[in-house]
Design an enzyme around this catalytic site. Structure first.
Site, PDB file in Angstrom:
ATOM      1  N   GLU A   9       3.990  -5.324   7.139  1.00 37.65           N
ATOM      2  CA  GLU A   9       3.107  -4.344   7.786  1.00 37.65           C
ATOM      3  C   GLU A   9       3.390  -4.191   9.274  1.00 37.65           C
ATOM      4  OE1 GLU A   9       2.081  -6.668   5.619  1.00 37.65           O
ATOM      5  OE2 GLU A   9       0.559  -5.851   4.285  1.00 37.65           O
TER       6      GLU A   9
ATOM      7  N   GLU B 234      -0.185  -9.379  -1.317  1.00 36.30           N
ATOM      8  CA  GLU B 234      -1.630  -9.688  -1.323  1.00 36.30           C
ATOM      9  C   GLU B 234      -2.181  -9.675  -2.751  1.00 36.30           C
ATOM     10  OE1 GLU B 234      -2.205  -6.670   1.742  1.00 36.30           O
ATOM     11  OE2 GLU B 234      -3.268  -8.167   2.933  1.00 36.30           O
TER      12      GLU B 234
ATOM     13  N   GLY C 251       0.693  -5.134   0.488  1.00 38.77           N
ATOM     14  CA  GLY C 251      -0.386  -5.215  -0.501  1.00 38.77           C
ATOM     15  C   GLY C 251       0.094  -5.825  -1.818  1.00 38.77           C
TER      16      GLY C 251
ATOM     17  N   ALA D  67       0.868  -1.178   0.000  1.00 37.66           N
ATOM     18  CA  ALA D  67       0.000   0.000   0.000  1.00 37.66           C
ATOM     19  C   ALA D  67       0.904   1.227   0.000  1.00 37.66           C
ATOM     20  CB  ALA D  67      -0.876  -0.013   1.243  1.00 37.66           C
TER      21      ALA D  67
END
Ligand code: CO8
Length: 259
Positions: free
Chosen positions: A133, A113, A110, A67
């Site tokens: 994270e 992911e 992310g 992210a």
């Protein structure tokens, strides 16, 4: 062709659409704009019958570093609650055609992911996967805790998420997170090759196979087997199934029409 800022979308070739994440200045960090564009491009691909499979890739050294931390920094709890990004992720999750990822370099947070949203993953031997994270005081937020444990098992998922350590492509392959490792120069071509091959297969069978396989992540064996049986039965009503079987009997190549 739509004008995108954060992704490059090529012309579909041999039934395959290639989407390149393209924010080199931020290591392809998945800011809202990028995810919005990705969801939009996939929606368009879904509506286009000529597109049978999608390849998602990054650069030679970065798939996506997660992210966008700078964007995230300004969000408080209410901001996170009203964040549109989960709805973009949802559209990626629901995309019914096969997605093959070609991953070189970092696939973190992310980015890792996103890798897990893809159906088949080919990685260059310079790829690194991780969920760092925890180092930011947060946890994976686009399905990482759930998909990782279902994909690589409890101990390794815990190790990645709790320690923030990265793993190599070789290790990721041994764990089943990805399917093949190549030299970095070859990962995109290999992903394209697979996508092109899938694009020649009967599309309804491909779609139902993907749906059935993904169901295994979230259901009991009994209801998964039920879905498989119903899909198998449904396929008996398709022209492509008759064509596939007839072609086998007549020792010729099948001509699938998607009907
Ligand atoms: N966000 C924003 N910018 C980034 C990010 C990122 N995730 N990663 C790298 N960048 C930027 C850097 O700020 C830098 O830009 P600048 O020079 O302008 O400061 C540029 O990219 C290059 O980065 P580095 O100088 O750090 O390059 P290095 O080669 O030294 O290191 C790393 C590369 C290891 C990838 C390092 O950049 C790094 O650790 N990045 C952050 C990785 C990370 O923590 N990812 C997880 C983010 S959180 C997350 O993904 C949660 C997902 C939840 C989704 C929820 C949806 C609702």
């Amino acid at each position: 062709m739509h004008n995108y800022q954060d992704i490059d979308v090529g012309e579909a070739q041999s039934g395959v659409l290639t989407i390149k994440l393209n924010r080199p200045e931020a290591y392809n960090a998945l800011r809202t704009q990028l995810l919005k564009e990705l969801a939009h491009a996939l929606d368009q691909a879904n509506d286009d019958d000529a597109i049978k499979a999608v390849v998602i890739t990054g650069s030679d050294t970065v798939f996506a570093a997660g992210a966008d931390i700078k964007e995230m920094a300004s969000l408080d709890a209410v901001g996170v609650m009203n964040d549109p990004r989960p709805s973009y992720w949802r559209r990626i999750t629901l995309f019914p055609k096969p997605i093959v990822a070609a991953v070189n370099g970092f696939a973190l947070g992310g980015g890792c992911e996103l890798v897990m949203h893809c159906d088949i993953v080919i990685a260059g031997d310079n790829a690194l996967f991780g969920q760092p994270e925890i180092n930011l005081g947060i946890i994976p937020g686009a399905g990482g805790t759930q998909r990782l444990i279902r994909t690589i098992g409890k101990s390794m998922a815990m190790q990645l998420v709790l320690s923030g350590e990265f793993i190599t492509a070789e290790k990721a392959q041994a764990l089943g997170l990805i399917s093949e490792v190549t030299i970095p120069e070859r990962s995109l071509e290999r992903a394209m090759e697979l996508a092109r091959k899938i694009a020649t297969k009967p599309p309804i069978a491909v779609r139902l196979a993907k749906e059935s396989l993904l169901k295994a992540y979230e259901t009991t064996l009994e209801s998964g087997l039920n879905l498989e049986r119903k899909s198998f039965t449904l396929l008996a009503a398709t022209q492509d199934r008759n064509e596939g079987i007839a072609a086998f009997m007549e020792k010729r190549k099948p001509n699938f029409t998607g009907k």
